[in-house]
Design a protein around this motif. Sequence first.
Motif, PDB file in Angstrom:
ATOM      1  N   LYS A  56      -8.187  13.929 -16.157  1.00 49.81           N
ATOM      2  CA  LYS A  56      -7.030  13.881 -17.044  1.00 49.81           C
ATOM      3  C   LYS A  56      -7.286  14.849 -18.185  1.00 49.81           C
ATOM      4  O   LYS A  56      -8.228  14.653 -18.957  1.00 49.81           O
ATOM      5  CB  LYS A  56      -6.824  12.477 -17.613  1.00 49.81           C
ATOM      6  N   VAL A  57      -6.481  15.864 -18.266  1.00 53.45           N
ATOM      7  CA  VAL A  57      -6.615  16.856 -19.331  1.00 53.45           C
ATOM      8  C   VAL A  57      -5.626  16.514 -20.438  1.00 53.45           C
ATOM      9  O   VAL A  57      -4.421  16.398 -20.201  1.00 53.45           O
ATOM     10  CB  VAL A  57      -6.345  18.275 -18.798  1.00 53.45           C
ATOM     11  N   LYS A  58      -6.126  16.359 -21.650  1.00 55.24           N
ATOM     12  CA  LYS A  58      -5.291  16.040 -22.807  1.00 55.24           C
ATOM     13  C   LYS A  58      -5.452  17.152 -23.829  1.00 55.24           C
ATOM     14  O   LYS A  58      -6.539  17.356 -24.374  1.00 55.24           O
ATOM     15  CB  LYS A  58      -5.702  14.700 -23.414  1.00 55.24           C
ATOM     16  N   VAL A  59      -4.364  17.868 -24.080  1.00 50.29           N
ATOM     17  CA  VAL A  59      -4.422  19.021 -24.982  1.00 50.29           C
ATOM     18  C   VAL A  59      -3.463  18.811 -26.146  1.00 50.29           C
ATOM     19  O   VAL A  59      -2.277  18.536 -25.952  1.00 50.29           O
ATOM     20  CB  VAL A  59      -4.069  20.331 -24.240  1.00 50.29           C
ATOM     21  N   LEU A  60      -3.981  18.932 -27.356  1.00 49.89           N
ATOM     22  CA  LEU A  60      -3.204  18.714 -28.573  1.00 49.89           C
ATOM     23  C   LEU A  60      -2.953  20.024 -29.325  1.00 49.89           C
ATOM     24  O   LEU A  60      -3.477  21.070 -28.965  1.00 49.89           O
ATOM     25  CB  LEU A  60      -3.953  17.739 -29.494  1.00 49.89           C
ATOM     26  N   LEU A  98       0.858  -1.180   0.000  1.00 48.09           N
ATOM     27  CA  LEU A  98       0.000   0.000   0.000  1.00 48.09           C
ATOM     28  C   LEU A  98       0.892   1.226   0.000  1.00 48.09           C
ATOM     29  O   LEU A  98       2.112   1.124   0.090  1.00 48.09           O
ATOM     30  CB  LEU A  98      -0.965   0.000   1.191  1.00 48.09           C
ATOM     31  N   SER A  99       0.270   2.383  -0.117  1.00 49.39           N
ATOM     32  CA  SER A  99       1.032   3.631  -0.106  1.00 49.39           C
ATOM     33  C   SER A  99       0.792   4.381   1.203  1.00 49.39           C
ATOM     34  O   SER A  99      -0.210   4.157   1.880  1.00 49.39           O
ATOM     35  CB  SER A  99       0.613   4.518  -1.279  1.00 49.39           C
ATOM     36  N   ILE A 100       1.723   5.264   1.516  1.00 50.38           N
ATOM     37  CA  ILE A 100       1.572   6.093   2.709  1.00 50.38           C
ATOM     38  C   ILE A 100       0.292   6.924   2.609  1.00 50.38           C
ATOM     39  O   ILE A 100      -0.473   7.049   3.569  1.00 50.38           O
ATOM     40  CB  ILE A 100       2.787   7.020   2.888  1.00 50.38           C
ATOM     41  N   ASN A 101       0.032   7.494   1.432  1.00 50.96           N
ATOM     42  CA  ASN A 101      -1.180   8.299   1.255  1.00 50.96           C
ATOM     43  C   ASN A 101      -2.437   7.471   1.469  1.00 50.96           C
ATOM     44  O   ASN A 101      -3.423   7.954   2.036  1.00 50.96           O
ATOM     45  CB  ASN A 101      -1.203   8.921  -0.147  1.00 50.96           C
ATOM     46  N   GLU A 102      -2.416   6.224   1.012  1.00 60.51           N
ATOM     47  CA  GLU A 102      -3.561   5.340   1.209  1.00 60.51           C
ATOM     48  C   GLU A 102      -3.787   5.099   2.693  1.00 60.51           C
ATOM     49  O   GLU A 102      -4.922   5.116   3.179  1.00 60.51           O
ATOM     50  CB  GLU A 102      -3.315   4.023   0.482  1.00 60.51           C
ATOM     51  N   ALA A 103      -2.698   4.879   3.425  1.00 59.28           N
ATOM     52  CA  ALA A 103      -2.796   4.640   4.863  1.00 59.28           C
ATOM     53  C   ALA A 103      -3.344   5.861   5.594  1.00 59.28           C
ATOM     54  O   ALA A 103      -4.000   5.737   6.633  1.00 59.28           O
ATOM     55  CB  ALA A 103      -1.425   4.264   5.427  1.00 59.28           C
ATOM     56  N   LEU A 104      -3.098   7.049   5.027  1.00 61.88           N
ATOM     57  CA  LEU A 104      -3.559   8.293   5.637  1.00 61.88           C
ATOM     58  C   LEU A 104      -4.966   8.681   5.179  1.00 61.88           C
ATOM     59  O   LEU A 104      -5.485   9.716   5.575  1.00 61.88           O
ATOM     60  CB  LEU A 104      -2.583   9.430   5.301  1.00 61.88           C
ATOM     61  N   GLY A 105      -5.571   7.851   4.330  1.00 62.98           N
ATOM     62  CA  GLY A 105      -6.930   8.132   3.885  1.00 62.98           C
ATOM     63  C   GLY A 105      -7.058   8.536   2.436  1.00 62.98           C
ATOM     64  O   GLY A 105      -8.166   8.746   1.937  1.00 62.98           O
ATOM     65  N   GLY A 106      -5.927   8.662   1.729  1.00 64.41           N
ATOM     66  CA  GLY A 106      -5.968   8.986   0.309  1.00 64.41           C
ATOM     67  C   GLY A 106      -5.933  10.475   0.010  1.00 64.41           C
ATOM     68  O   GLY A 106      -6.332  11.299   0.837  1.00 64.41           O
ATOM     69  N   LYS A 107      -5.444  10.814  -1.168  1.00 68.15           N
ATOM     70  CA  LYS A 107      -5.408  12.199  -1.632  1.00 68.15           C
ATOM     71  C   LYS A 107      -5.919  12.252  -3.073  1.00 68.15           C
ATOM     72  O   LYS A 107      -6.314  11.233  -3.640  1.00 68.15           O
ATOM     73  CB  LYS A 107      -3.989  12.762  -1.522  1.00 68.15           C
ATOM     74  N   TYR A 108      -5.874  13.466  -3.682  1.00 67.15           N
ATOM     75  CA  TYR A 108      -6.491  13.656  -4.981  1.00 67.15           C
ATOM     76  C   TYR A 108      -5.546  14.379  -5.936  1.00 67.15           C
ATOM     77  O   TYR A 108      -4.682  15.139  -5.505  1.00 67.15           O
ATOM     78  CB  TYR A 108      -7.804  14.426  -4.825  1.00 67.15           C
ATOM     79  N   ALA A 109      -5.735  14.110  -7.226  1.00 66.55           N
ATOM     80  CA  ALA A 109      -4.815  14.677  -8.212  1.00 66.55           C
ATOM     81  C   ALA A 109      -5.500  14.923  -9.547  1.00 66.55           C
ATOM     82  O   ALA A 109      -6.549  14.352  -9.853  1.00 66.55           O
ATOM     83  CB  ALA A 109      -3.623  13.743  -8.411  1.00 66.55           C
ATOM     84  N   VAL A 110      -4.863  15.789 -10.323  1.00 62.02           N
ATOM     85  CA  VAL A 110      -5.224  16.054 -11.712  1.00 62.02           C
ATOM     86  C   VAL A 110      -3.949  15.935 -12.531  1.00 62.02           C
ATOM     87  O   VAL A 110      -2.876  16.326 -12.067  1.00 62.02           O
ATOM     88  CB  VAL A 110      -5.813  17.473 -11.873  1.00 62.02           C
ATOM     89  N   VAL A 111      -4.046  15.380 -13.745  1.00 62.70           N
ATOM     90  CA  VAL A 111      -2.894  15.359 -14.642  1.00 62.70           C
ATOM     91  C   VAL A 111      -3.234  16.128 -15.915  1.00 62.70           C
ATOM     92  O   VAL A 111      -4.360  16.067 -16.415  1.00 62.70           O
ATOM     93  CB  VAL A 111      -2.434  13.927 -14.984  1.00 62.70           C
ATOM     94  N   ILE A 112      -2.242  16.854 -16.420  1.00 59.93           N
ATOM     95  CA  ILE A 112      -2.409  17.639 -17.646  1.00 59.93           C
ATOM     96  C   ILE A 112      -1.300  17.255 -18.612  1.00 59.93           C
ATOM     97  O   ILE A 112      -0.107  17.404 -18.301  1.00 59.93           O
ATOM     98  CB  ILE A 112      -2.355  19.149 -17.354  1.00 59.93           C
ATOM     99  N   ALA A 113      -1.683  16.712 -19.750  1.00 56.76           N
ATOM    100  CA  ALA A 113      -0.724  16.277 -20.762  1.00 56.76           C
ATOM    101  C   ALA A 113      -0.842  17.162 -21.995  1.00 56.76           C
ATOM    102  O   ALA A 113      -1.948  17.443 -22.463  1.00 56.76           O
ATOM    103  CB  ALA A 113      -0.977  14.818 -21.138  1.00 56.76           C
ATOM    104  N   VAL A 114       0.288  17.585 -22.522  1.00 53.23           N
ATOM    105  CA  VAL A 114       0.315  18.505 -23.660  1.00 53.23           C
ATOM    106  C   VAL A 114       1.102  17.872 -24.808  1.00 53.23           C
ATOM    107  O   VAL A 114       2.153  17.267 -24.593  1.00 53.23           O
ATOM    108  CB  VAL A 114       0.960  19.851 -23.261  1.00 53.23           C
ATOM    109  N   CYS A 115       0.574  18.024 -26.025  1.00 55.76           N
ATOM    110  CA  CYS A 115       1.227  17.441 -27.203  1.00 55.76           C
ATOM    111  C   CYS A 115       1.109  18.402 -28.380  1.00 55.76           C
ATOM    112  O   CYS A 115       0.076  19.052 -28.554  1.00 55.76           O
ATOM    113  CB  CYS A 115       0.578  16.099 -27.536  1.00 55.76           C
ATOM    114  N   GLU A 116       2.148  18.480 -29.207  1.00 57.77           N
ATOM    115  CA  GLU A 116       2.102  19.391 -30.360  1.00 57.77           C
ATOM    116  C   GLU A 116       1.352  18.798 -31.551  1.00 57.77           C
ATOM    117  O   GLU A 116       0.909  19.523 -32.432  1.00 57.77           O
ATOM    118  CB  GLU A 116       3.520  19.757 -30.795  1.00 57.77           C
ATOM    119  N   GLN A 117       1.201  17.478 -31.579  1.00 56.83           N
ATOM    120  CA  GLN A 117       0.587  16.827 -32.728  1.00 56.83           C
ATOM    121  C   GLN A 117      -0.944  16.931 -32.700  1.00 56.83           C
ATOM    122  O   GLN A 117      -1.531  17.345 -31.710  1.00 56.83           O
ATOM    123  CB  GLN A 117       1.015  15.361 -32.779  1.00 56.83           C
ATOM    124  N   GLU A 118      -1.570  16.500 -33.787  1.00 53.85           N
ATOM    125  CA  GLU A 118      -3.017  16.629 -33.920  1.00 53.85           C
ATOM    126  C   GLU A 118      -3.778  15.400 -33.434  1.00 53.85           C
ATOM    127  O   GLU A 118      -4.966  15.486 -33.125  1.00 53.85           O
ATOM    128  CB  GLU A 118      -3.381  16.902 -35.393  1.00 53.85           C
TER     129      GLU A 118
END
Length: 215
Positions: free
Chosen positions: A161-165, A115-135
């Motif tokens: 999950k943000v995906k920006v092209l 398990l993870s330390i964050n899981e043991a503490l009750g969990g946390k939250y996240a957002v990911v943003i991915a950027v790409c030059e292609q179409e």
Amino acid sequence: MKILGIVGSKRKNGNTSCLVQEAVGVAKKEGVETELIFLGDYSIQDCTGCEGCKDTFKCVINDDMQKIYPLLWEADGIILGSPTYFYNISADMKAFIDRCYSFEVFAENDRSCWLSINEALGGKYAVVIAVCEQESEDDMGFTPEAMSKPLEALGYRVVDKVKVLKLFKAGEALKGEKALELSRKSGERLMKTIKLRQDVEGRIEELRKTYNLRT
């Protein structure tokens, strides 16, 4: 509450930076404590797999990652952003994620039990943003998953999950409202999720008192 933005691009005025700041800005406007870091400002060595963190949950490598660990401990939510380099995240983001291995805990005689330390503490939250030059999203490759999968293993629920092209020139994201809107909405979802948790925690506490339950 605290929100931490982590930019995996060396271009401080680049598209990844702009979009991460847009997402972080949602929390900032609401008066929430925020912090933005650029991984390029830090000297982060590769994880060596030495298992020196096994019992202490603290990485033994004495470099700038030691400055980032406390920020991760303090943050209720994090926003990770990376450009796409050869169908994957940047080297800076990869090094950062690998060094978060110290947050993982394994059973002494069975590494399939963990398990993870964050899981043991009750969990946390996240957002990911991915950027790409292609179409095409295919050209983004593994970038979104290369951030979200490790985060999930580290005890974060990735709420968006943000995906920006089609972004290449530095700051080009500022000219397109769609990319900015996607980032803002991801920041809003992160904030709403954390607030919902806080609300539920308060209600659970009242329930414990009602039923005289032990904490």
